[in-house]
Design a protein around this motif. Structure first.
Motif, PDB file in Angstrom:
ATOM      1  N   ILE A 146       0.702  14.951   9.406  1.00  0.00           N
ATOM      2  CA  ILE A 146       0.493  13.632   8.811  1.00  0.00           C
ATOM      3  C   ILE A 146       0.362  13.745   7.293  1.00  0.00           C
ATOM      4  CG2 ILE A 146      -1.021  11.622   8.722  1.00  0.00           C
ATOM      5  CD1 ILE A 146      -1.951  12.363  11.562  1.00  0.00           C
ATOM      6  N   PHE A 147       1.142  12.922   6.568  1.00  0.00           N
ATOM      7  CA  PHE A 147       0.936  12.867   5.111  1.00  0.00           C
ATOM      8  C   PHE A 147       0.678  11.448   4.610  1.00  0.00           C
ATOM      9  CE2 PHE A 147       5.550  12.644   5.667  1.00  0.00           C
ATOM     10  CZ  PHE A 147       5.929  11.630   4.805  1.00  0.00           C
ATOM     11  N   GLU A 148       0.761  10.445   5.464  1.00  0.00           N
ATOM     12  CA  GLU A 148       0.344   9.082   5.129  1.00  0.00           C
ATOM     13  C   GLU A 148      -0.182   8.420   6.395  1.00  0.00           C
ATOM     14  OE1 GLU A 148       0.252   7.132   2.419  1.00  0.00           O
ATOM     15  OE2 GLU A 148       1.189   8.458   0.946  1.00  0.00           O
ATOM     16  N   VAL A 149      -1.222   7.586   6.272  1.00  0.00           N
ATOM     17  CA  VAL A 149      -1.765   6.835   7.399  1.00  0.00           C
ATOM     18  C   VAL A 149      -1.842   5.374   6.996  1.00  0.00           C
ATOM     19  CG1 VAL A 149      -3.706   6.523   8.974  1.00  0.00           C
ATOM     20  CG2 VAL A 149      -3.138   8.824   8.134  1.00  0.00           C
ATOM     21  N   HIS A 150      -1.327   4.492   7.845  1.00  0.00           N
ATOM     22  CA  HIS A 150      -1.367   3.049   7.595  1.00  0.00           C
ATOM     23  C   HIS A 150      -1.976   2.356   8.807  1.00  0.00           C
ATOM     24  CE1 HIS A 150       1.081   3.338   3.944  1.00  0.00           C
ATOM     25  NE2 HIS A 150       1.755   4.268   4.604  1.00  0.00           N
ATOM     26  N   GLN A 151      -3.153   1.757   8.609  1.00  0.00           N
ATOM     27  CA  GLN A 151      -3.838   1.051   9.682  1.00  0.00           C
ATOM     28  C   GLN A 151      -3.440  -0.414   9.657  1.00  0.00           C
ATOM     29  OE1 GLN A 151      -5.969   2.241  11.961  1.00  0.00           O
ATOM     30  NE2 GLN A 151      -6.351   4.309  11.208  1.00  0.00           N
ATOM     31  N   GLY A 152      -3.197  -0.975  10.836  1.00  0.00           N
ATOM     32  CA  GLY A 152      -2.917  -2.396  10.965  1.00  0.00           C
ATOM     33  C   GLY A 152      -3.867  -3.036  11.949  1.00  0.00           C
ATOM     34  N   GLY A 153      -3.674  -4.345  12.172  1.00  0.00           N
ATOM     35  CA  GLY A 153      -4.565  -5.045  13.079  1.00  0.00           C
ATOM     36  C   GLY A 153      -4.491  -4.519  14.493  1.00  0.00           C
ATOM     37  N   MET A 154      -3.292  -4.225  14.968  1.00  0.00           N
ATOM     38  CA  MET A 154      -3.120  -3.757  16.337  1.00  0.00           C
ATOM     39  C   MET A 154      -2.856  -2.267  16.432  1.00  0.00           C
ATOM     40  SD  MET A 154      -0.782  -6.633  18.144  1.00  0.00           S
ATOM     41  CE  MET A 154      -0.359  -5.431  19.398  1.00  0.00           C
ATOM     42  N   GLY A 155      -2.211  -1.723  15.430  1.00  0.00           N
ATOM     43  CA  GLY A 155      -1.761  -0.351  15.572  1.00  0.00           C
ATOM     44  C   GLY A 155      -1.951   0.472  14.325  1.00  0.00           C
ATOM     45  N   VAL A 156      -1.430   1.669  14.403  1.00  0.00           N
ATOM     46  CA  VAL A 156      -1.489   2.597  13.285  1.00  0.00           C
ATOM     47  C   VAL A 156      -0.133   3.269  13.173  1.00  0.00           C
ATOM     48  CG1 VAL A 156      -2.407   4.427  14.771  1.00  0.00           C
ATOM     49  CG2 VAL A 156      -2.695   4.588  12.294  1.00  0.00           C
ATOM     50  N   VAL A 157       0.301   3.479  11.944  1.00  0.00           N
ATOM     51  CA  VAL A 157       1.562   4.162  11.680  1.00  0.00           C
ATOM     52  C   VAL A 157       1.265   5.395  10.841  1.00  0.00           C
ATOM     53  CG1 VAL A 157       3.832   4.008  10.581  1.00  0.00           C
ATOM     54  CG2 VAL A 157       2.896   2.038  11.784  1.00  0.00           C
ATOM     55  N   TYR A 158       1.787   6.509  11.292  1.00  0.00           N
ATOM     56  CA  TYR A 158       1.662   7.751  10.560  1.00  0.00           C
ATOM     57  C   TYR A 158       3.023   8.123   9.978  1.00  0.00           C
ATOM     58  CZ  TYR A 158      -2.515   8.182  13.502  1.00  0.00           C
ATOM     59  OH  TYR A 158      -3.712   7.950  14.152  1.00  0.00           O
ATOM     60  N   ALA A 159       3.071   8.426   8.703  1.00  0.00           N
ATOM     61  CA  ALA A 159       4.256   9.053   8.127  1.00  0.00           C
ATOM     62  C   ALA A 159       4.070  10.548   8.332  1.00  0.00           C
ATOM     63  CB  ALA A 159       4.374   8.723   6.643  1.00  0.00           C
ATOM     64  N   VAL A 160       5.001  11.159   9.033  1.00  0.00           N
ATOM     65  CA  VAL A 160       4.785  12.533   9.464  1.00  0.00           C
ATOM     66  C   VAL A 160       6.019  13.384   9.207  1.00  0.00           C
ATOM     67  CG1 VAL A 160       3.175  11.835  11.281  1.00  0.00           C
ATOM     68  CG2 VAL A 160       5.603  12.076  11.830  1.00  0.00           C
ATOM     69  N   LYS A 161       5.756  14.683   9.062  1.00  0.00           N
ATOM     70  CA  LYS A 161       6.822  15.670   9.075  1.00  0.00           C
ATOM     71  C   LYS A 161       6.926  16.201  10.487  1.00  0.00           C
ATOM     72  CE  LYS A 161       8.508  19.848   6.806  1.00  0.00           C
ATOM     73  NZ  LYS A 161       8.245  20.857   5.744  1.00  0.00           N
TER      74      LYS A 161
END
Length: 385
Positions: free
Chosen positions: A17-32
């Motif tokens: 993981i090099f970026e984490v984005h939290q949202g209302g329902m979910g989470v998105v990870y920018a990953v290698k």
């Protein structure tokens, strides 16, 4: 269930993981992706919050909707979903990583002029046409946050099928319809910043005014400040915007009925300003004409910097969407495009017709109308003419 993950953590000994984005329902990870191909070593990995996977049926439904997104395949105007994988006991969707931010970051800036807005509209249509050919019936959540931009400026549609999951998990009850809601997404008018002297010389600042009928108290004029604010910077890979839901959301998993009601209302915060009238009454019956309506709101916002309807409660927004005519976009069109302003205004208002039968019946029909306006503008301003 695993706890929250941070930058530098690994998921299943595969994704760094090099970026984490939290949202209302979910989470998105920018990953290698350690197992990724040379063509896509870095991807976005999306899943729902732990508390939303409370039973196998819900997990299976999320997985099923994500598989439908994967089925859409590759298209220049669709965020590609590569695969759905169960990781550490819950489904994750592997997505193309888009690093240019979303459409909200362009609204109100000099970079989003009339020709670019029309081009974005055409790109939206092309992406939707592809998805429809692959079997999509209706997206149901068209809004600027779900229209991502590549670093070269191309528009891509994201979050296919996830509106159904959101509605199923949280519901869309109107039991707090008269309480104020915070319109977090696009809650304020965006200032139109003109950088062409042909638009400024001898012309009043753009305003949003009613197209016909009595004034609409929910729409305020766009008043420029004494000093124009700087344009928002274009993001690079170090500031990633990804496919998440921007919805203030009280965590699920509690039996308290008050929390449940608040949560159900909260889910509509990012959607209500873009919902077609029929979605307020029977969301499941909505078809692609509801997407046409939502796109009409987005087009209005690109052209004027503001929303046509800005009620601060569910009930007020419902009345406005169902009964109130939207304002004209003509006053916000720069003077050098004045000859085309009326035709574009007709496009917006046909998209925003209250009766679905009065809107564009197909996405190609809408695309042709946008293309004709863009061609007329391009011909007029072609230096060879």
């Amino acid at each position: 269930m695993p706890g929250p993950r941070q930058v530098g953590d690994w998921i299943a000994d595969r994704f760094e993981i090099f970026e984490v984005h939290q949202g209302g329902m979910g989470v998105v990870y920018a990953v290698k992706d350690r197992m990724g191909t040379p063509e896509r070593p870095i991807i976005a990995l999306k899943t729902l919050h732990d508390e939303l996977f409370l039973d196998r049926e819900r997990s299976a439904r999320f997985s099923s909707e994500c598989h439908l997104w994967v089925h859409l395949g590759n298209h220049a105007n669709v965020v590609q979903a590569y695969a759905v994988e169960e990781i550490e006991g819950r489904p994750h969707i592997l997505l193309e990583l888009i690093t240019g931010g979303d459409l909200r970051r362009q609204i109100g800036t000099p970079g989003l002029d009339l020709p670019r807005a029309l081009r974005h509209g055409i790109e939206f249509c092309l992406g939707m046409e592809h998805a429809i050919r692959q079997g999509l019936r209706c997206h149901r959540d068209i809004k600027p946050a779900n229209l991502l931009l590549t670093r070269t400026g191309a528009l891509k549609i994201t979050d296919f099928g996830l509106a159904a999951i959101r509605d199923e998990i949280i519901g869309t009850g109107h039991d707090r319809a008269d309480e104020p809601i915070a319109l977090e997404e696009s809650s304020e008018e965006q200032l139109i910043i003109w950088d062409d002297p042909r638009d400024q010389d001898g012309q009043s600042p753009p305003r949003v005014v009613p197209r016909r009928g009595p004034p609409i108290d929910a729409v305020e004029p766009i008043v420029p400040p004494a000093v124009p604010p700087p344009a928002r910077p274009v993001l690079d890979e170090t500031h990633l915007e990804s496919t998440i839901d921007y919805i203030p959301f009280l965590r699920m998993g509690t039996p308290d009925t008050t929390v449940s009601r608040l949560t159900r209302t909260g889910v509509m915060v990012g959607t209500l300003p873009y919902m077609a009238p029929e979605q307020f009454h029977d969301a499941k019956s909505a078809d692609l004409r509801a997407d046409v309506y939502s796109f009409g709101i987005v087009l209005f916002q690109m052209l004027t910097g503001g929303l046509p309807f800005r009620g601060n409660t569910v009930a007020k927004l419902e009345r406005q969407h169902c009964r109130t005519d939207p304002p004209s976009i003509v006053p916000a069109i720069p003077r050098r495009f004045a000859r085309e302003a009326g035709r574009i205004d007709e496009i917006v208002h046909r998209c925003l017709a209250k009766d679905p039968a009065d809107r564009y019946a197909t996405i190609p029909e809408l695309r042709r109308a946008l293309t004709q306006s863009l061609c007329r503008i391009d011909r007029r301003f072609d230096p060879r003419n």
